[in-house]
Design a protein around this motif. Structure first.
Motif, PDB file in Angstrom:
ATOM      1  N   ARG A  68       8.324 -16.227  -8.052  1.00 20.46           N
ATOM      2  CA  ARG A  68       8.074 -16.426  -9.483  1.00 20.46           C
ATOM      3  C   ARG A  68       8.722 -15.307 -10.287  1.00 20.46           C
ATOM      4  NH1 ARG A  68       3.749 -19.345 -11.461  1.00 20.46           N
ATOM      5  NH2 ARG A  68       3.385 -17.676 -12.943  1.00 20.46           N
ATOM      6  N   ILE A  69       9.252 -15.679 -11.446  1.00 22.78           N
ATOM      7  CA  ILE A  69       9.849 -14.720 -12.370  1.00 22.78           C
ATOM      8  C   ILE A  69       8.760 -14.250 -13.320  1.00 22.78           C
ATOM      9  CG2 ILE A  69      11.515 -14.427 -14.240  1.00 22.78           C
ATOM     10  CD1 ILE A  69      13.102 -16.741 -12.932  1.00 22.78           C
ATOM     11  N   ASP A  70       8.750 -12.931 -13.610  1.00 25.98           N
ATOM     12  CA  ASP A  70       7.790 -12.388 -14.563  1.00 25.98           C
ATOM     13  C   ASP A  70       8.509 -11.414 -15.481  1.00 25.98           C
ATOM     14  OD1 ASP A  70       5.302 -11.962 -15.741  1.00 25.98           O
ATOM     15  OD2 ASP A  70       4.900 -10.233 -14.464  1.00 25.98           O
ATOM     16  N   GLY A  71       8.270 -11.535 -16.768  1.00 22.74           N
ATOM     17  CA  GLY A  71       8.832 -10.592 -17.735  1.00 22.74           C
ATOM     18  C   GLY A  71      10.339 -10.591 -17.804  1.00 22.74           C
ATOM     19  N   LEU A  72      10.971 -11.737 -17.672  1.00 23.89           N
ATOM     20  CA  LEU A  72      12.426 -11.806 -17.727  1.00 23.89           C
ATOM     21  C   LEU A  72      12.921 -11.597 -19.157  1.00 23.89           C
ATOM     22  CD1 LEU A  72      15.117 -12.481 -16.259  1.00 23.89           C
ATOM     23  CD2 LEU A  72      14.742 -14.846 -16.972  1.00 23.89           C
ATOM     24  N   ASP A  73      13.974 -10.846 -19.294  1.00 19.06           N
ATOM     25  CA  ASP A  73      14.695 -10.674 -20.556  1.00 19.06           C
ATOM     26  C   ASP A  73      16.177 -10.654 -20.171  1.00 19.06           C
ATOM     27  OD1 ASP A  73      15.720 -10.087 -23.008  1.00 19.06           O
ATOM     28  OD2 ASP A  73      14.607  -8.226 -23.287  1.00 19.06           O
ATOM     29  N   ALA A  74      16.857 -11.797 -20.374  1.00 18.53           N
ATOM     30  CA  ALA A  74      18.237 -11.928 -19.902  1.00 18.53           C
ATOM     31  C   ALA A  74      19.136 -12.512 -20.976  1.00 18.53           C
ATOM     32  CB  ALA A  74      18.271 -12.832 -18.666  1.00 18.53           C
ATOM     33  N   THR A  75      20.379 -12.051 -20.978  1.00 16.99           N
ATOM     34  CA  THR A  75      21.405 -12.596 -21.855  1.00 16.99           C
ATOM     35  C   THR A  75      22.695 -12.718 -21.054  1.00 16.99           C
ATOM     36  OG1 THR A  75      20.423 -11.529 -23.784  1.00 16.99           O
ATOM     37  CG2 THR A  75      22.679 -12.290 -24.009  1.00 16.99           C
ATOM     38  N   ALA A  76      23.361 -13.860 -21.182  1.00 15.01           N
ATOM     39  CA  ALA A  76      24.622 -14.068 -20.473  1.00 15.01           C
ATOM     40  C   ALA A  76      25.699 -14.497 -21.463  1.00 15.01           C
ATOM     41  CB  ALA A  76      24.460 -15.127 -19.395  1.00 15.01           C
ATOM     42  N   GLN A  77      26.863 -13.888 -21.320  1.00 11.53           N
ATOM     43  CA  GLN A  77      28.052 -14.293 -22.066  1.00 11.53           C
ATOM     44  C   GLN A  77      28.904 -15.119 -21.103  1.00 11.53           C
ATOM     45  OE1 GLN A  77      28.652 -13.601 -25.339  1.00 11.53           O
ATOM     46  NE2 GLN A  77      26.652 -12.631 -25.380  1.00 11.53           N
ATOM     47  N   LEU A  78      29.252 -16.332 -21.520  1.00 13.02           N
ATOM     48  CA  LEU A  78      30.039 -17.223 -20.673  1.00 13.02           C
ATOM     49  C   LEU A  78      31.417 -17.418 -21.285  1.00 13.02           C
ATOM     50  CD1 LEU A  78      27.307 -19.978 -20.247  1.00 13.02           C
ATOM     51  CD2 LEU A  78      27.692 -17.990 -18.792  1.00 13.02           C
TER      52      LEU A  78
END
Length: 194
Positions: free
Chosen positions: A26-36
């Motif tokens: 399980r993912i907890d507290g994710l903060d992600a940004t992706a440049q494609l």
């Protein structure tokens, strides 16, 4: 459990930064940004086979939250005339099929490019709401309920403005009904594909 801070992942067409924790799958507290940049899923398709159905993308994708309440947002362009989209969705990645709900805006989207079906040549501009149950193993088994408020749309050689529609995609079939302005006349429609 694994905690990651200030992670930076670079791959062909992908530049991602994220923080979060992973425990018992399980993912907890994710903060992600992706440049494609002309990204097509690449090695990630091994883990999420449904990504094989997604066309090449350019833009930004962000995700925040936990597996059971993940908030996503994006601003993407599909090269080669596929159009552009912005939106926000909330998903529950711990459930199967995975519930996804949210809104999106399409600008000149072409279903032929997005669905990889040349006979669906289109140009769709408008706003939609989505309430879906997505099968991550086989996207064709997913169910999507939607509403659409279109400003300008052309599909398979037919054009319309001021479209208000609602419907469902299930078992690769679309059922939709609504109203539109087309060829200087107001019309209602009831659409079912086979």
């Amino acid at each position: 459990s694994v905690t990651f801070r200030d992670m930076h992942l670079v791959a062909p067409g992908l530049d991602a930064r994220f923080d979060g924790a992973l425990a018992s799958g399980r993912i907890d507290g994710l903060d992600a940004t992706a440049q494609l940049q002309h990204w097509h899923g690449g090695p990630v398709m091994t883990f999420v086979p449904a990504l094989a159905e997604i066309p090449v993308l350019t833009g930004t994708v962000a995700a925040r939250g936990a597996s059971d309440a993940l908030a996503t947002s994006w601003s993407l362009t599909v090269p080669d005339g596929g159009g552009r989209s912005t939106g926000r969705m909330r998903l529950e990645a711990t459930r199967a099929p995975m519930p996804i709900r949210g809104t999106l805006t399409c600008g000149a989207c072409d279903l032929a490019v997005l669905a990889r079906q040349p006979d669906l040549r289109s140009r769709i501009t408008g706003d939609a709401t989505i309430d879906a149950l997505v099968d991550t193993d086989d996207a064709t088994r997913s169910t999507v309920r939607f509403t659409f408020d279109g400003r300008s749309t052309a599909v398979a050689g037919y054009a319309a403005d001021r479209i208000a529609a609602s419907g469902e995609l299930r078992d690769r079939r679309i059922q939709a009904s609504g109203s539109a302005r087309a060829y200087d006349a107001d019309a209602t429609f009831d659409l079912r594909t086979r």
